[in-house]
Motif scaffolding. Structure first.
Motif, mmCIF file in Angstrom:
data_model
loop_
_atom_site.group_PDB
_atom_site.id
_atom_site.type_symbol
_atom_site.label_atom_id
_atom_site.label_comp_id
_atom_site.label_asym_id
_atom_site.label_seq_id
_atom_site.Cartn_x
_atom_site.Cartn_y
_atom_site.Cartn_z
ATOM 1 N N MET A 1 -28.805 -16.623 -16.788
ATOM 2 C CA MET A 1 -28.064 -15.430 -16.430
ATOM 3 C C MET A 1 -26.942 -15.786 -15.464
ATOM 4 O O MET A 1 -27.123 -16.624 -14.599
ATOM 5 N N MET A 2 -25.795 -15.107 -15.640
ATOM 6 C CA MET A 2 -24.667 -15.318 -14.733
ATOM 7 C C MET A 2 -23.901 -14.005 -14.604
ATOM 8 O O MET A 2 -24.002 -13.142 -15.472
ATOM 9 N N PRO A 3 -23.135 -13.850 -13.533
ATOM 10 C CA PRO A 3 -22.346 -12.628 -13.377
ATOM 11 C C PRO A 3 -21.266 -12.503 -14.449
ATOM 12 O O PRO A 3 -20.721 -13.505 -14.915
ATOM 13 N N LEU A 4 -20.962 -11.286 -14.831
ATOM 14 C CA LEU A 4 -19.921 -11.007 -15.817
ATOM 15 C C LEU A 4 -18.587 -11.614 -15.400
ATOM 16 O O LEU A 4 -17.787 -12.020 -16.234
ATOM 17 N N MET A 5 -18.363 -11.730 -14.105
ATOM 18 C CA MET A 5 -17.111 -12.271 -13.559
ATOM 19 C C MET A 5 -16.791 -13.661 -14.133
ATOM 20 O O MET A 5 -15.638 -14.016 -14.291
ATOM 21 N N GLY B 1 -12.380 -12.605 -23.800
ATOM 22 C CA GLY B 1 -12.494 -12.423 -25.245
ATOM 23 C C GLY B 1 -13.873 -12.673 -25.810
ATOM 24 O O GLY B 1 -14.121 -12.409 -26.983
ATOM 25 N N GLU B 2 -14.785 -13.150 -25.004
ATOM 26 C CA GLU B 2 -16.139 -13.462 -25.463
ATOM 27 C C GLU B 2 -17.043 -12.249 -25.226
ATOM 28 O O GLU B 2 -17.120 -11.739 -24.116
ATOM 29 N N THR B 3 -17.737 -11.789 -26.265
ATOM 30 C CA THR B 3 -18.643 -10.653 -26.143
ATOM 31 C C THR B 3 -19.973 -11.135 -25.595
ATOM 32 O O THR B 3 -20.527 -12.117 -26.080
ATOM 33 N N GLY C 1 -28.762 -4.364 -22.144
ATOM 34 C CA GLY C 1 -28.831 -4.359 -23.598
ATOM 35 C C GLY C 1 -27.504 -4.034 -24.252
ATOM 36 O O GLY C 1 -27.332 -4.252 -25.441
ATOM 37 N N GLY C 2 -26.549 -3.519 -23.472
ATOM 38 C CA GLY C 2 -25.227 -3.200 -24.001
ATOM 39 C C GLY C 2 -24.350 -4.436 -24.062
ATOM 40 O O GLY C 2 -24.701 -5.500 -23.555
ATOM 41 N N GLU C 3 -23.204 -4.290 -24.693
ATOM 42 C CA GLU C 3 -22.267 -5.407 -24.813
ATOM 43 C C GLU C 3 -21.043 -5.165 -23.953
ATOM 44 O O GLU C 3 -20.618 -4.024 -23.778
ATOM 45 N N GLY C 4 -20.502 -6.239 -23.418
ATOM 46 C CA GLY C 4 -19.275 -6.170 -22.632
ATOM 47 C C GLY C 4 -18.387 -7.360 -22.954
ATOM 48 O O GLY C 4 -18.873 -8.470 -23.105
ATOM 49 N N MET D 1 -17.709 -5.638 -8.216
ATOM 50 C CA MET D 1 -18.544 -4.916 -9.181
ATOM 51 C C MET D 1 -18.938 -5.828 -10.346
ATOM 52 O O MET D 1 -20.071 -5.794 -10.814
ATOM 53 N N ALA D 2 -18.004 -6.666 -10.796
ATOM 54 C CA ALA D 2 -18.277 -7.566 -11.920
ATOM 55 C C ALA D 2 -19.349 -8.590 -11.553
ATOM 56 O O ALA D 2 -20.070 -9.065 -12.421
ATOM 57 N N ARG D 3 -19.485 -8.910 -10.280
ATOM 58 C CA ARG D 3 -20.518 -9.853 -9.837
ATOM 59 C C ARG D 3 -21.909 -9.228 -9.874
ATOM 60 O O ARG D 3 -22.913 -9.931 -9.860
ATOM 61 N N LYS D 4 -22.001 -7.914 -9.907
ATOM 62 C CA LYS D 4 -23.295 -7.219 -9.930
ATOM 63 C C LYS D 4 -23.828 -7.034 -11.352
ATOM 64 O O LYS D 4 -24.962 -6.641 -11.539
ATOM 65 N N ILE D 5 -22.984 -7.314 -12.344
ATOM 66 C CA ILE D 5 -23.379 -7.167 -13.747
ATOM 67 C C ILE D 5 -23.755 -8.548 -14.281
ATOM 68 O O ILE D 5 -22.907 -9.442 -14.355
ATOM 69 N N MET D 6 -25.011 -8.723 -14.623
ATOM 70 C CA MET D 6 -25.496 -10.020 -15.069
ATOM 71 C C MET D 6 -25.565 -10.079 -16.601
ATOM 72 O O MET D 6 -26.006 -9.138 -17.240
ATOM 73 N N ILE D 7 -25.067 -11.207 -17.148
ATOM 74 C CA ILE D 7 -25.082 -11.418 -18.589
ATOM 75 C C ILE D 7 -25.921 -12.620 -18.929
ATOM 76 O O ILE D 7 -26.210 -13.443 -18.095
#
Length: 70
Positions: free
Chosen positions: A1-5, A10-12, A36-39, A64-70
């Motif tokens: 897992m890593m932050p969305l940042m 272009g990568e989903t 479960g959603g895509e970003g 905020m992007a650092r709080k979203i984990m992908i």
């Protein structure tokens, strides 16, 4: 897992977890950032990112992007 940042432009990616205080989590969930959603990062300028989530483009701060984990 890593932050969305740190995702590539272009990568989903699948959102695994949304962190932060209850208020921040609720705000991000209202914007469409749910587990479960895509970003997809559309662009990153000056620390802010534009993310395509649920067929909508949303601009969020780096913090905020650092709080979203992908």
């Amino acid at each position: 897992m890593m932050p969305l940042m740190f995702a590539n432009t272009g990568e989903t990616n699948i959102i695994k977890k949304v962190g932060g205080s209850p208020e921040v989590k609720k705000h991000l969930e209202n914007l469409g950032f749910v587990a479960g959603g895509e970003g997809t990062i559309i662009s990153s300028l000056g620390g802010n990112v534009i993310v395509n989530v649920k067929e909508t483009r949303v601009a969020i701060s780096e913090e905020m992007a650092r709080k979203i984990m992908i």
